[in-house]
Design a protein around this motif. Structure first.
Motif, PDB file in Angstrom:
ATOM      1  N   LEU A 109      -6.739  -9.872  14.192  1.00 12.66           N
ATOM      2  CA  LEU A 109      -6.758  -8.472  13.774  1.00 12.66           C
ATOM      3  C   LEU A 109      -6.140  -8.290  12.401  1.00 12.66           C
ATOM      4  N   ALA A 110      -5.005  -8.939  12.164  1.00 14.46           N
ATOM      5  CA  ALA A 110      -4.327  -8.793  10.881  1.00 14.46           C
ATOM      6  C   ALA A 110      -5.130  -9.425   9.746  1.00 14.46           C
ATOM      7  N   ALA A 111      -5.705 -10.599  10.006  1.00 15.47           N
ATOM      8  CA  ALA A 111      -6.465 -11.284   8.953  1.00 15.47           C
ATOM      9  C   ALA A 111      -7.675 -10.467   8.525  1.00 15.47           C
ATOM     10  N   GLY A 112      -8.426  -9.934   9.488  1.00 12.73           N
ATOM     11  CA  GLY A 112      -9.599  -9.139   9.138  1.00 12.73           C
ATOM     12  C   GLY A 112      -9.274  -7.716   8.780  1.00 12.73           C
ATOM     13  N   GLY A 113      -8.305  -7.127   9.499  1.00 10.61           N
ATOM     14  CA  GLY A 113      -7.982  -5.727   9.264  1.00 10.61           C
ATOM     15  C   GLY A 113      -7.398  -5.455   7.892  1.00 10.61           C
ATOM     16  N   THR A 114      -6.548  -6.355   7.406  1.00 14.59           N
ATOM     17  CA  THR A 114      -5.959  -6.133   6.079  1.00 14.59           C
ATOM     18  C   THR A 114      -7.024  -6.183   4.983  1.00 14.59           C
ATOM     19  N   THR A 152      -4.784  -6.388  -4.269  1.00 19.56           N
ATOM     20  CA  THR A 152      -4.497  -4.986  -4.598  1.00 19.56           C
ATOM     21  C   THR A 152      -4.033  -4.863  -6.043  1.00 19.56           C
ATOM     22  N   SER A 153      -4.554  -5.707  -6.913  1.00 27.31           N
ATOM     23  CA  SER A 153      -4.082  -5.740  -8.307  1.00 27.31           C
ATOM     24  C   SER A 153      -4.326  -4.429  -9.044  1.00 27.31           C
ATOM     25  N   THR A 154      -5.225  -3.584  -8.551  1.00 26.75           N
ATOM     26  CA  THR A 154      -5.483  -2.299  -9.214  1.00 26.75           C
ATOM     27  C   THR A 154      -4.422  -1.260  -8.868  1.00 26.75           C
ATOM     28  N   ILE A 162       0.827  -1.205   0.000  1.00 25.66           N
ATOM     29  CA  ILE A 162       0.000   0.000   0.000  1.00 25.66           C
ATOM     30  C   ILE A 162       0.865   1.260   0.000  1.00 25.66           C
ATOM     31  N   VAL A 163       1.845   1.315   0.878  1.00 28.06           N
ATOM     32  CA  VAL A 163       2.682   2.521   0.960  1.00 28.06           C
ATOM     33  C   VAL A 163       3.519   2.693  -0.294  1.00 28.06           C
ATOM     34  N   PHE A 181     -10.200  -3.250   1.095  1.00 24.51           N
ATOM     35  CA  PHE A 181     -11.480  -2.901   0.453  1.00 24.51           C
ATOM     36  C   PHE A 181     -11.722  -1.395   0.521  1.00 24.51           C
ATOM     37  N   ALA A 182     -11.371  -0.778   1.650  1.00 19.83           N
ATOM     38  CA  ALA A 182     -11.568   0.666   1.792  1.00 19.83           C
ATOM     39  C   ALA A 182     -10.707   1.445   0.807  1.00 19.83           C
ATOM     40  N   ILE A 183      -9.514   0.944   0.504  1.00 27.41           N
ATOM     41  CA  ILE A 183      -8.590   1.671  -0.370  1.00 27.41           C
ATOM     42  C   ILE A 183      -8.810   1.338  -1.836  1.00 27.41           C
ATOM     43  N   THR A 184      -9.038   0.049  -2.147  1.00 33.05           N
ATOM     44  CA  THR A 184      -9.111  -0.374  -3.553  1.00 33.05           C
ATOM     45  C   THR A 184     -10.504  -0.774  -4.001  1.00 33.05           C
ATOM     46  N   GLY A 185     -11.412  -1.014  -3.073  1.00 35.07           N
ATOM     47  CA  GLY A 185     -12.735  -1.508  -3.438  1.00 35.07           C
ATOM     48  C   GLY A 185     -12.752  -2.976  -3.781  1.00 35.07           C
ATOM     49  N   ASP A 186     -11.667  -3.684  -3.480  1.00 36.18           N
ATOM     50  CA  ASP A 186     -11.530  -5.104  -3.801  1.00 36.18           C
ATOM     51  C   ASP A 186     -11.157  -5.854  -2.525  1.00 36.18           C
TER      52      ASP A 186
END
Length: 332
Positions: free
Chosen positions: A116-121, A135-137, A59-60, A126-131
């Motif tokens: 937390l990591a499994a659900g949070g990621t 993160t293929s977009t 992401i970063v 989804f919040a950032i990419t809508g997927d």
């Protein structure tokens, strides 16, 4: 592809190079888990730390060009790597804080981090990419491959040191083997490593000679988080260049298993990780045959379970022999 062709491909430098590449995301977290285990604070959140590191690295590094335009691509990859490492350190610090400061059970604290990591990621993806799948977009840069010079023309050695296509392995693969040696030196050739092992053996006795047990265990958990984060970065920025839902696929838990399979020693742990990598690469080769995919997917964990059973049987046998020798000496 026939079974004969598959068997022939196993005994090649190309297959060994594949084993090395596949083993990398096991070796790195396993070294971290080994350090925390020897300090008496086993970190079973390696899986969650790897996931978080893999996510934030992608992401970063993908969003950084929009924040700071004009930098070379390697700079954005480096920013992603730093972000992934920081994510791993933060999660490891949380485990240490809950366990060492608040008195929480370390197993429960680590399980919470994994959940937390499994659900949070997935939520943040989804919040950032809508997927919710990957993160293929996003255009995420990769960590660089490193090529060992002057060996490509040497038969077998060129493939082993620079992978199948002679372009070199990802930097994390070389780091995994170098860090194995570093961990061995740290644990067995430095005073701090001696203190760490003493704390793991008997924290009360260590404290009685002036060792700060809490500080040593904090350090051990942070080191485990750092090494697990490198394993996660290898998956999302070296092995692939995207983050996928649950892309660690149990590697963090396998890393815990290879610690004990390797007799809680850096080099033994390395060999155990390579054994798992060999089983995974063999499964990929067998996938070319007309064999149900479910059986292929069972092969790596099955090999690990069998190896653990054999290891424990041999350990019990050695313990029985040692006890018998002790009784004979006492009787004599």
């Amino acid at each position: 592809m026939s079974i004969e062709t598959v068997l022939q491909s196993i005994f090649t430098a190309t297959f060994l190079a594949s084993v090395i590449r596949v083993s990398t995301p096991i070796i790195l977290p396993a070294m971290g888990g080994l350090i925390s285990e020897l300090a008496g604070v086993i970190n079973i959140a390696l899986e969650g730390i790897m996931l978080a590191s893999a996510f934030f690295g992608v992401i970063v590094s993908a969003l950084a060009p929009g924040w700071i335009p004009g930098l070379p691509i390697w700079a954005y990859a480096g920013m992603g790597a730093v972000a992934g490492i920081l994510a791993g350190l933060i999660l490891a610090w949380l485990i240490a804080f809950f366990h060492l400061e608040l008195g929480a059970d370390i197993i429960l604290a680590a399980l919470g981090i994994n959940i937390l990591a499994a659900g949070g990621t997935v939520f943040m993806m989804f919040a950032i990419t809508g997927d919710k799948g990957s993160t293929s977009t996003l255009a995420s840069p990769a960590l660089p491959n490193v090529q060992v010079p002057f060996v490509n023309d040497i038969p077998v050695l060129g493939i082993l040191l620079n992978a199948e296509n002679f372009s070199g392995y990802n930097v994390m693969t070389y780091a995994a083997f170098i860090l194995t040696i570093v961990v061995w030196i740290f644990l067995y050739r430095t005073p701090l490593g001696t203190h760490l092992r003493a704390v793991g053996e008997n924290p009360d006795a260590a404290a009685s000679v002036g060792i700060n047990v809490k500080r040593v265990q904090y350090m051990a958990l942070l080191m485990s988080g750092f090494l697990a984060a490198l394993g996660g970065l290898n998956l999302s920025m070296g092995y692939l260049t995207i983050f996928q839902n649950n892309m660690t696929a149990g590697r963090g838990f396998i890393a815990l298993a290879v610690i004990y399979l390797g007799n809680r020693h850096p080099f033994g742990t390395l060999l155990a990780a390579l054994l798992f990598g060999a089983a995974t690469s063999l499964g990929a080769q067998l996938g070319t045959l007309n064999i149900p995919s479910q059986l292929i997917e069972m092969l790596p964990p099955l090999v690990t379970i069998i190896a653990l059973v054999v290891y424990n049987l041999r350990r019990r046998a050695r313990a029985t022999v040692n006890e018998r020798k002790f009784q004979e000496r006492a009787a004599g």
